[in-house]
Design an enzyme around this catalytic site. Structure first.
Site, PDB file in Angstrom:
ATOM      1  N   CYS A 120       0.909  -0.921  -0.237  1.00  0.00           N
ATOM      2  CA  CYS A 120       0.072  -0.142   0.106  1.00  0.00           C
ATOM      3  C   CYS A 120       1.290   1.250   0.229  1.00  0.00           C
ATOM      4  CB  CYS A 120      -1.166   0.500   0.838  1.00  0.00           C
ATOM      5  SG  CYS A 120      -2.108   0.885   1.043  1.00  0.00           S
ATOM      6  N   LYS A 195     -12.185  -4.239   2.143  1.00  0.00           N
ATOM      7  CA  LYS A 195     -11.883  -4.217   3.310  1.00  0.00           C
ATOM      8  C   LYS A 195     -13.065  -2.698   3.803  1.00  0.00           C
ATOM      9  CE  LYS A 195      -7.500  -1.319   4.719  1.00  0.00           C
ATOM     10  NZ  LYS A 195      -5.854  -0.873   4.237  1.00  0.00           N
ATOM     11  N   ARG A 205      -3.448   3.349  12.304  1.00  0.00           N
ATOM     12  CA  ARG A 205      -2.386   4.238  12.082  1.00  0.00           C
ATOM     13  C   ARG A 205      -1.618   5.854  12.845  1.00  0.00           C
ATOM     14  NH1 ARG A 205      -8.006   6.603   8.532  1.00  0.00           N
ATOM     15  NH2 ARG A 205      -8.388   4.432   7.805  1.00  0.00           N
ATOM     16  N   ARG A 217     -10.962   7.738   3.679  1.00  0.00           N
ATOM     17  CA  ARG A 217     -10.390   6.791   2.680  1.00  0.00           C
ATOM     18  C   ARG A 217     -12.464   6.043   2.181  1.00  0.00           C
ATOM     19  NH1 ARG A 217      -5.619   6.353   4.313  1.00  0.00           N
ATOM     20  NH2 ARG A 217      -4.458   5.635   5.767  1.00  0.00           N
ATOM     21  N   GLU A 233     -16.570  -7.609  -4.774  1.00  0.00           N
ATOM     22  CA  GLU A 233     -15.321  -6.927  -4.726  1.00  0.00           C
ATOM     23  C   GLU A 233     -14.399  -8.918  -4.446  1.00  0.00           C
ATOM     24  OE1 GLU A 233     -13.633  -4.465  -4.296  1.00  0.00           O
ATOM     25  OE2 GLU A 233     -14.976  -3.185  -3.169  1.00  0.00           O
ATOM     26  N   LYS A 248     -11.345  -7.604   6.121  1.00  0.00           N
ATOM     27  CA  LYS A 248     -11.633  -6.801   7.330  1.00  0.00           C
ATOM     28  C   LYS A 248     -11.953  -5.723   7.788  1.00  0.00           C
ATOM     29  CE  LYS A 248      -7.433  -3.676   7.897  1.00  0.00           C
ATOM     30  NZ  LYS A 248      -6.610  -2.645   7.222  1.00  0.00           N
TER      31      LYS A 248
HETATM   32  C1  PBG Z   1      -2.908   0.700   5.113  1.00  0.00           C
HETATM   33  C2  PBG Z   1      -3.666  -0.428   5.752  1.00  0.00           C
HETATM   34  C3  PBG Z   1      -4.026  -0.267   7.220  1.00  0.00           C
HETATM   35  C4  PBG Z   1      -3.560  -1.452   7.996  1.00  0.00           C
HETATM   36  C5  PBG Z   1      -3.357  -2.560   7.444  1.00  0.00           C
HETATM   37  N1  PBG Z   1      -3.272  -2.377   6.042  1.00  0.00           N
HETATM   38  C6  PBG Z   1      -4.587   1.396   7.829  1.00  0.00           C
HETATM   39  C7  PBG Z   1      -5.922   2.163   7.142  1.00  0.00           C
HETATM   40  O1  PBG Z   1      -6.620   1.487   6.044  1.00  0.00           O
HETATM   41  O2  PBG Z   1      -6.416   3.021   6.980  1.00  0.00           O
HETATM   42  C8  PBG Z   1      -5.051  -1.636   9.792  1.00  0.00           C
HETATM   43  C9  PBG Z   1      -4.808  -2.499  10.107  1.00  0.00           C
HETATM   44  C10 PBG Z   1      -5.045  -2.324  11.449  1.00  0.00           C
HETATM   45  O3  PBG Z   1      -6.071  -1.675  12.132  1.00  0.00           O
HETATM   46  O4  PBG Z   1      -4.457  -3.195  12.273  1.00  0.00           O
HETATM   47  N2  PBG Z   1      -3.856   0.636   4.391  1.00  0.00           N
END
Ligand code: PBG
Length: 322
Positions: A120, A195, A205, A217, A233, A248
């Site tokens: 990411c 997600k 974060r 987001r 998805e 997630k």
């Molecule tokens: C990045 C990402 C996130 C998480 C995993 N990869 C945060 C987000 O999308 O803002 C969250 C993982 C967690 O809260 O344990 N895209």
């Protein structure tokens, strides 16, 4: 037949009896342990927002990975923090970036451990968004090109599997094609397929320094009230070449895990995210709940819902108990 011929409590009479009729089992084989890595040397810094978790430099992460492997946890999931952020998140595919170095170190120290890398841009962009901004919006296709470069750099470092978490359309296809073209046909893809735009990522974060600098987001992550969209998805990601699909967060979306389990035959992973982890830690710290019992009950619920794989910050603690 009814009472008194049927007495449900007979099968709950003692611990051995309860174990005998247990429908769901937890195993260390179910777990993936997330690890945070950053540039530097000799670093193991506690993450304030996530009790019990640390940020490691590449040289010190190998010892942690070795401990994970010694607990028989089969896999780790790596997240990176860059030394410097820019508009396109170029450090994400930089050689040698923190993740790329960490993969090499872990593979050298514990080759048998499955190393999965988060793919990411949000920790790497100055905007804190998961892609590049054009005209005020995250540009889908330009972002996919960059994500494929990130995935390739992780594969070149020796990652067994890449895990795109950005929620751009088509990124699994871009990544699969790029890996094939470059000879990495054995590197798998675990896609964050469903997600959600969740409030439960808060502590993460802070840990990954990846909060968006403006907006949210919701333009790319899923809307919490939707379930059928999640099935769409997941179906798309499988079609594009995902080997494992993820739901997630886990707890507010147990119904999505269940539906996915009933509908798809590939392995389903669930991410027990940072906010879920810290709700239990915080409540336990305040003396309101029993941490160990709440942890196991949570992990059982995710497994019972149908997850084959649980990505969880509890992995090490749980592995010591089961
Ligand atoms: C990045 C990402 C996130 C998480 C995993 N990869 C945060 C987000 O999308 O803002 C969250 C993982 C967690 O809260 O344990 N895209």
């Amino acid at each position: 037949m009814d009472f008194p011929d049927i007495r449900m409590r007979r099968l709950r009479s003692n611990d051995a009896m309860r174990r005998l009729v247990r429908e769901t089992t937890l195993s260390v084989n179910d777990f993936v342990y997330p690890l945070f890595v950053r540039a530097g040397k000799g670093i193991k810094e506690p993450i304030k927002s996530m009790a019990g978790c640390f940020r490691f430099s590449a040289d010190s992460v190998a010892a942690e990975a070795a401990e994970v492997a010694s607990l028989r946890i089969p896999a780790v999931l790596l997240f990176g923090l860059p030394a410097k952020k820019d508009e396109i998140g170029s450090e994400a595919w930089a050689e040698p970036g923190a993740v790329q170095l960490a993969v090499r170190e872990i593979k050298r120290a514990v080759p048998e451990l499955v190393v999965i890398t988060d793919v990411c841009l949000c920790a790497y962009t100055s905007t804190g968004h998961c892609g590049v901004i054009k005209e005020g919006k995250v540009d889908n296709d330009a972002t996919c090109e960059l994500l494929a470069k990130v995935a390739l750099s992780h594969a070149q470092a020796g990652a067994d599997m890449v895990a795109p978490s950005d929620m751009m359309d088509g990124r699994v296809k871009y990544i699969r094609e790029c890996l094939e073209e470059n000879g990495f046909c054995d590197v798998g893809i675990m896609s964050y397929a469903a997600k959600y735009a969740s409030a439960f990522y808060g502590p993460f974060r802070d840990a990954a320094e990846s909060a968006p600098a403006f907006g949210d987001r919701k333009g790319y992550q899923m809307a919490p009230p939707n379930a059928r969209r999640a099935m769409a998805e997941i179906a798309l990601d499988i079609e594009e070449g995902a080997d494992i699909v993820m739901v997630k967060p886990a707890l507010p979306y147990l119904d999505i895990i269940r539906r996915a389990r009933e509908r798809f035959d590939c392995p389903i992973a669930a991410y027990n995210v940072s906010g879920e982890y810290m709700m239990i830690n915080t409540a336990a710290g305040a003396g309101l709940i029993d941490r160990q019992a709440a942890m196991l009950e949570t992990l059982y619920s995710i497994k019972r819902a149908g997850a084959d794989i649980i990505i969880t910050y509890f992995a090490k603690d749980a592995a010591k108990l089961i």
